[in-house]
Design a protein around this motif. Structure first.
Motif, PDB file in Angstrom:
ATOM      1  N   ILE A  95      39.918  44.724  45.990  1.00  0.00           N
ATOM      2  CA  ILE A  95      40.611  45.634  45.788  1.00  0.00           C
ATOM      3  C   ILE A  95      39.891  46.504  45.261  1.00  0.00           C
ATOM      4  O   ILE A  95      40.358  47.776  45.107  1.00  0.00           O
ATOM      5  N   ALA A  96      39.534  45.670  43.912  1.00  0.00           N
ATOM      6  CA  ALA A  96      38.374  46.001  42.875  1.00  0.00           C
ATOM      7  C   ALA A  96      37.438  45.300  42.415  1.00  0.00           C
ATOM      8  O   ALA A  96      37.730  43.940  42.743  1.00  0.00           O
ATOM      9  N   SER A  97      36.135  45.615  42.161  1.00  0.00           N
ATOM     10  CA  SER A  97      34.943  44.636  41.864  1.00  0.00           C
ATOM     11  C   SER A  97      34.795  45.974  40.600  1.00  0.00           C
ATOM     12  O   SER A  97      34.632  46.764  40.338  1.00  0.00           O
ATOM     13  N   SER A  98      33.501  44.553  39.989  1.00  0.00           N
ATOM     14  CA  SER A  98      32.730  45.125  38.755  1.00  0.00           C
ATOM     15  C   SER A  98      31.617  44.155  38.684  1.00  0.00           C
ATOM     16  O   SER A  98      31.432  42.599  38.916  1.00  0.00           O
ATOM     17  N   ASP A  99      30.541  44.887  38.073  1.00  0.00           N
ATOM     18  CA  ASP A  99      29.344  44.280  38.170  1.00  0.00           C
ATOM     19  C   ASP A  99      29.352  43.600  36.405  1.00  0.00           C
ATOM     20  O   ASP A  99      28.205  42.652  35.990  1.00  0.00           O
ATOM     21  N   SER A 100      29.810  43.890  35.709  1.00  0.00           N
ATOM     22  CA  SER A 100      30.456  43.228  34.611  1.00  0.00           C
ATOM     23  C   SER A 100      30.869  41.886  34.605  1.00  0.00           C
ATOM     24  O   SER A 100      31.122  41.376  35.234  1.00  0.00           O
ATOM     25  N   ARG A 101      29.835  41.395  33.491  1.00  0.00           N
ATOM     26  CA  ARG A 101      30.234  39.922  33.745  1.00  0.00           C
ATOM     27  C   ARG A 101      30.091  39.321  32.036  1.00  0.00           C
ATOM     28  O   ARG A 101      28.881  39.386  31.418  1.00  0.00           O
ATOM     29  N   PRO A 102      31.428  39.340  31.274  1.00  0.00           N
ATOM     30  CA  PRO A 102      31.612  38.436  29.711  1.00  0.00           C
ATOM     31  C   PRO A 102      30.544  37.644  29.727  1.00  0.00           C
ATOM     32  O   PRO A 102      30.804  36.297  30.659  1.00  0.00           O
ATOM     33  N   ASP A 103      30.218  37.544  28.070  1.00  0.00           N
ATOM     34  CA  ASP A 103      29.710  35.564  27.845  1.00  0.00           C
ATOM     35  C   ASP A 103      31.541  34.904  27.676  1.00  0.00           C
ATOM     36  O   ASP A 103      31.972  35.339  27.295  1.00  0.00           O
ATOM     37  N   CYS A 193      36.869  43.262  33.601  1.00  0.00           N
ATOM     38  CA  CYS A 193      36.195  42.552  35.083  1.00  0.00           C
ATOM     39  C   CYS A 193      36.084  42.728  36.506  1.00  0.00           C
ATOM     40  O   CYS A 193      35.738  42.529  37.411  1.00  0.00           O
ATOM     41  N   TYR A 194      37.438  42.566  35.614  1.00  0.00           N
ATOM     42  CA  TYR A 194      38.641  41.864  37.302  1.00  0.00           C
ATOM     43  C   TYR A 194      38.365  39.927  37.735  1.00  0.00           C
ATOM     44  O   TYR A 194      37.530  39.851  36.797  1.00  0.00           O
ATOM     45  N   GLY A 195      39.342  39.823  38.071  1.00  0.00           N
ATOM     46  CA  GLY A 195      39.940  38.384  37.987  1.00  0.00           C
ATOM     47  C   GLY A 195      40.383  38.130  39.059  1.00  0.00           C
ATOM     48  O   GLY A 195      41.278  38.456  39.555  1.00  0.00           O
ATOM     49  N   HIS A 196      40.394  36.379  39.714  1.00  0.00           N
ATOM     50  CA  HIS A 196      40.881  36.300  40.636  1.00  0.00           C
ATOM     51  C   HIS A 196      40.844  34.696  40.836  1.00  0.00           C
ATOM     52  O   HIS A 196      39.729  34.423  40.668  1.00  0.00           O
ATOM     53  N   VAL A 197      42.152  34.053  40.984  1.00  0.00           N
ATOM     54  CA  VAL A 197      42.126  32.603  41.599  1.00  0.00           C
ATOM     55  C   VAL A 197      40.972  32.148  42.220  1.00  0.00           C
ATOM     56  O   VAL A 197      41.108  32.673  43.449  1.00  0.00           O
ATOM     57  N   ALA A 198      40.039  31.730  42.371  1.00  0.00           N
ATOM     58  CA  ALA A 198      39.112  30.989  42.965  1.00  0.00           C
ATOM     59  C   ALA A 198      39.401  29.010  43.731  1.00  0.00           C
ATOM     60  O   ALA A 198      39.867  29.394  45.401  1.00  0.00           O
ATOM     61  N   TRP A 199      40.084  28.843  42.889  1.00  0.00           N
ATOM     62  CA  TRP A 199      40.754  27.346  43.114  1.00  0.00           C
ATOM     63  C   TRP A 199      42.076  26.984  42.331  1.00  0.00           C
ATOM     64  O   TRP A 199      41.721  27.522  40.834  1.00  0.00           O
ATOM     65  N   LEU A 200      42.236  25.721  42.524  1.00  0.00           N
ATOM     66  CA  LEU A 200      43.873  25.626  41.360  1.00  0.00           C
ATOM     67  C   LEU A 200      44.454  23.988  42.167  1.00  0.00           C
ATOM     68  O   LEU A 200      44.889  24.366  42.692  1.00  0.00           O
ATOM     69  N   ARG A 201      44.329  23.767  41.017  1.00  0.00           N
ATOM     70  CA  ARG A 201      45.255  21.937  41.055  1.00  0.00           C
ATOM     71  C   ARG A 201      45.979  21.892  39.547  1.00  0.00           C
ATOM     72  O   ARG A 201      46.001  21.950  38.924  1.00  0.00           O
ATOM     73  N   ARG A 202      47.098  21.217  40.048  1.00  0.00           N
ATOM     74  CA  ARG A 202      47.885  20.811  39.263  1.00  0.00           C
ATOM     75  C   ARG A 202      48.049  19.565  39.093  1.00  0.00           C
ATOM     76  O   ARG A 202      48.098  18.526  40.428  1.00  0.00           O
TER      77      ARG A 202
END
Length: 306
Positions: A95-103, A193-202
């Motif tokens: 729903i939103a995107s950015s080209d910014s990538r923090p170090d 920069c926006y973000g979402h979970v790509a994978w998750l493990r408990r």
């Protein structure tokens, strides 16, 4: 008169290493079938896409579920930077995107705001109830929902890897009610920069660890056999976070009947919640008052040994 539930009177914990693509409810149903158990439940839902510890309680162990639900839990997860999704994970639409990538340094600096007592707004696609309905149901129907922020204790949140500019791997230890997807979403916003979970493990939940869990494939293979029973952990493991007191057989009988019973206690203060054991077996959970345990939960796991 109610219909009697079929199945075995079996009590204990089965720690499952949940695979991706399976709901927590489906795991519980599979375990109940495989062990032919009368009663089963789990301690803390995992999203279908998530993997790792799903502790399934059988029989009398279901009475200890709240103590595991309230315990600290640890997660390892990857945040996909540069994209926000409507579900805050890979399953949703961008729903939103950015080209910014923090170090790396910017990411590490931003993590501090998510440690300690924080307020967190659960994802719109979550099981949180709004006016009696699940948020995810309302979201799927296209309704705009406003979810109130909830308190969360985050013990630890650290960056463990940066495999590429688009992804960062984190580990988090937190208390009850935490949404990793919300952490990923809010971190992305904090970094601009926006973000979402790509994978998750408990990786662990209270006393239960993923590496000690049984796979669903093994549950299937060992179904209805003594070999699967051998994977069961005792009911008492669910009480690890509470102080323990001991009682005589007479005290145990009183507690089993729901009455206060005399106990022998060390390092327990008046009013503390604790659990009583007779010869190592859990008898009851309750409050310690004046040398007695006043029970709130009683365990019926067969006859007491003299």
């Amino acid at each position: 008169m109610g219909r009697k539930r079929k199945g075995r009177d079996i009590s204990g914990w089965l720690v499952v290493d949940k695979p991706a693509g399976m709901t927590s409810t489906a795991v519980v149903n599979k375990v109940r079938w495989a062990l032919q158990a009368k009663k089963a439940g789990h301690a803390g839902t995992l999203d279908p896409a998530a993997t790792g510890v799903l502790a399934v309680a059988l029989g009398e162990a279901t009475k200890t579920v709240p103590f595991i639900t309230d315990a600290l839990k640890a997660y390892e997860f990857s945040v996909r930077l540069g994209q926000a999704t409507n579900t805050d994970d890979e399953e949703g639409e961008v729903i939103a995107s950015s080209d910014s990538r923090p170090d790396d340094e910017a990411i590490k600096a931003a993590l501090g705001a998510f440690i300690g007592d924080i307020m967190q707004v659960p994802p719109k696609y979550s099981a949180v109830k709004i006016d009696g309905q699940r948020a995810y149901k309302l979201a799927r129907e296209g309704e705009e929902v406003e979810i109130e922020a909830r308190p969360l204790w985050v013990e630890e949140l650290v960056m463990t890897d940066r495999p590429d500019p688009d992804h960062v791997t984190l580990e988090m230890v937190c208390g009850k009610g935490g949404y990793v997807r919300a952490i990923a979403r809010d971190l992305g916003e904090a970094l601009g920069c926006y973000g979402h979970v790509a994978w998750l493990r408990r990786i662990w939940s209270g006393p239960f660890e993923a590496e000690e869990g049984i796979s669903i494939e093994e549950v299937d293979r060992l179904a209805h056999t003594p070999e699967l029973d051998a994977w069961l952990r005792p009911l008492e493991d669910g009480l690890e976070g509470l102080p323990q007191v001991s009682c005589t057989e007479e005290g145990a009988v009183r507690l089993r009947n729901g009455n206060p019973g005399m106990v022998i206690a060390r390092d327990v203060e008046y009013g503390d919640e604790c659990w009583a054991a007779h010869k190592g077996r859990a008898v009851a959970v309750g409050r310690f008052k004046g040398g007695e345990l006043h029970p709130s939960r009683v365990f019926n796991t067969g006859p007491l040994e003299g």
